[in-house]
Design a protein around this motif. Structure first.
Motif, mmCIF file in Angstrom:
data_model
loop_
_atom_site.group_PDB
_atom_site.id
_atom_site.type_symbol
_atom_site.label_atom_id
_atom_site.label_comp_id
_atom_site.label_asym_id
_atom_site.label_seq_id
_atom_site.Cartn_x
_atom_site.Cartn_y
_atom_site.Cartn_z
ATOM 1 N N ASP A 92 3.472 -4.516 0.253
ATOM 2 C CA ASP A 92 4.170 -4.795 -1.322
ATOM 3 C C ASP A 92 2.900 -4.905 -2.138
ATOM 4 O OD1 ASP A 92 6.510 -4.925 -0.126
ATOM 5 O OD2 ASP A 92 6.603 -7.168 0.173
ATOM 6 N N LEU A 93 2.028 -5.769 -2.103
ATOM 7 C CA LEU A 93 1.034 -5.955 -3.321
ATOM 8 C C LEU A 93 0.344 -4.754 -3.090
ATOM 9 C CD1 LEU A 93 -0.033 -7.536 -5.259
ATOM 10 C CD2 LEU A 93 -1.484 -8.722 -3.673
ATOM 11 N N GLN A 95 0.696 -1.770 -2.116
ATOM 12 C CA GLN A 95 1.376 -0.618 -2.620
ATOM 13 C C GLN A 95 1.499 -0.410 -4.140
ATOM 14 O OE1 GLN A 95 1.621 1.813 -0.522
ATOM 15 N NE2 GLN A 95 0.627 0.270 1.096
ATOM 16 N N LEU A 96 1.837 -1.626 -4.692
ATOM 17 C CA LEU A 96 1.857 -1.957 -6.114
ATOM 18 C C LEU A 96 0.501 -1.451 -6.857
ATOM 19 C CD1 LEU A 96 4.162 -4.969 -6.270
ATOM 20 C CD2 LEU A 96 4.677 -2.563 -6.776
ATOM 21 N N LEU A 97 -0.410 -2.009 -6.487
ATOM 22 C CA LEU A 97 -1.525 -1.677 -6.847
ATOM 23 C C LEU A 97 -2.060 -0.449 -6.811
ATOM 24 C CD1 LEU A 97 -3.576 -4.950 -5.364
ATOM 25 C CD2 LEU A 97 -2.934 -4.532 -7.861
ATOM 26 N N ALA A 99 -0.141 2.000 -6.826
ATOM 27 C CA ALA A 99 0.868 2.802 -7.807
ATOM 28 C C ALA A 99 0.219 2.454 -9.415
ATOM 29 C CB ALA A 99 2.139 2.335 -7.849
ATOM 30 N N ALA A 100 -0.158 1.261 -9.486
ATOM 31 C CA ALA A 100 -0.796 1.040 -10.739
ATOM 32 C C ALA A 100 -1.907 1.917 -11.102
ATOM 33 C CB ALA A 100 -1.078 -0.337 -10.934
ATOM 34 N N ASN A 103 -1.210 5.364 -11.952
ATOM 35 C CA ASN A 103 -0.580 5.510 -13.416
ATOM 36 C C ASN A 103 -1.811 5.602 -14.326
ATOM 37 O OD1 ASN A 103 2.115 5.929 -12.499
ATOM 38 N ND2 ASN A 103 2.604 3.756 -12.486
#
Length: 286
Positions: A92-93, A95-97, A99-100, A103
C-alpha cells in the motif's frame, strides 16, 4: 479350664518367652514396641511427603510448560503482526509513494520552463524517494524475507542490513550445528538477537560487535558482545524501568525457563548471554 502362665515383660515392652509347657493364649499377640510404632509413623509421613512433593513438582512442570507455550504463542502472534504491517508498507504505502513520485515527475516535465517551480518539484521528488527507502527498510526490519528459510539465513540478512543501514559491522559465527527448532522459537530468538544488536549499535559507542551461537546439552546459547563503553550494572534497573528493550528480552527468556546474563563494567565493553532451552517437553507451537 486351663490356666496360662504369662511370660515376663522386658523393659522395652516386649513379651518374654513362655515357660515350658505353656502356650500363647488364643488371640494374644505381643504388642508393638514404641520405637517400632514411631518408625512406622515416620515411614508413613515420609511417604506422604514424597507423594505431595511429587505432585507439586508435576504441577510446577505443567505450569512451566504452559508458560513456555504462551510465550511462544505470543512471539508467533507478534511476528504475524509484523508480517501484516510489512505487507501494508509494501503493498500500500510504497505503491502510493511510487505513484506520487511519477506524478511529480510528470508535472515537472510539463513545467520545464518554470525553473523555480521545477527545483521545488525536484526537492519534493527527493523527499518521496527518501520516504520509499525508509518504507522499504521498515518492511525488511519487520519481516525479513529470509526468516522463512530459517534462523541462520535470517541472521545473515540481519547482519548485512546492519552494515548497509547503520554502518555497524557484526562478526557472526556458529559453533557446531544448531538443532531444528519450531517457527515460534525461531521468531523469539530472532527478535531477541535483533534487539541485542540494536542495543549494541545504539549504546556501545563502537561500530562493530560480535555474535556467536551454539547448542550445548539441550540449550541454545547466544552471545552478543562489544568492546564499547560498557555500563554500571547497578544502573541497569533504572535503564529497564525507562523502557529498555532488555526488559522484554529478559521477560520472554525467563518465561522460557532460560536466562539472560550480562557481564559489563564502565569502559570494559558488554557481553549479553542468552541461554534458551530448545527441547519440547510438550507440544511446541509450530
Amino acid at each position: 479350664m486351663r490356666l496360662h502362665s504369662m511370660p515376663p515383660v522386658s523393659q522395652d515392652g516386649q513379651l518374654g518367652p513362655f515357660e515350658h509347657g505353656t502356650s500363647i493364649p488364643p488371640g494374644l499377640t505381643a504388642p508393638a514396641s514404641a520405637p517400632k510404632k514411631k518408625q512406622n509413623i515416620q515411614d508413613a509421613s515420609k511417604e506422604q511427603l514424597m507423594t505431595e512433593v511429587e505432585a507439586l513438582e508435576q504441577r510446577l512442570t505443567a505450569q512451566s510448560d504452559e508458560l513456555r507455550q504462551t510465550t511462544l504463542q505470543l512471539a508467533s502472534a507478534e511476528q504475524r503482526e509484523r508480517d501484516r504491517l510489512a505487507r501494508i508498507l509494501h503493498d500500500d504505502l510504497q505503491q502510493l509513494l511510487l505513484a506520487a513520485k511519477w506524478n511529480l515527475r510528470s508535472v515537472k516535465k510539463q513545467l520545464r520552463t518554470n525553473r523555480p517551480l521545477c527545483e521545488e518539484l525536484s526537492h519534493a521528488i527527493q523527499m518521496v524517494d527518501r520516504s520509499i527507502e525508509i518504507s522499504r527498510s521498515l518492511s525488511r526490519d519487520l519481516s525479513p524475507p529470509a526468516l522463512d528459510s530459517g534462523l541462520l539465513p535470517a541472521i545473515e540478512q540481519l547482519v548485512e542490513h546492519f552494515q548497509d543501514a547503520y554502518g555497524f559491522s557484526v562478526r557472526f559465527s556458529v559453533d557446531g550445528t544448531l538443532p531444528e527448532i519450531s517457527n515460534a522459537l525461531r521468531d523469539l530468538l530472532f527478535q531477541s538477537i535483533r534487539e541485542l544488536l540494536f542495543n549494541a549499535a545504539k549504546h556501545s559507542g563502537q561500530n562493530h560487535a560480535e555474535l556467536r551461537l551454539r547448542e550445548r546439552q539441550g540449550v541454545i546459547e547466544i552471545v552478543v558482545s562489544d568492546e564499547g563503553v560498557g555500563f554500571d550494572l547497578r544502573e541497569l534497573g533504572h535503564t529497564i524501568a525507562k523502557g529498555s528493550g532488555l526488559l522484554g528480552i529478559s521477560t520472554r527468556i525467563r518465561r522460557m525457563s532460560g536466562q539472560l546474563n550480562i557481564e559489563t563494567a564502565p569502559g570494559a565493553g558488554a557481553t549479553f548471554r542468552l541461554l534458551v532451552p530448545w527441547g519440547s517437553p510438550t507440544k511446541e507451537t509450530s
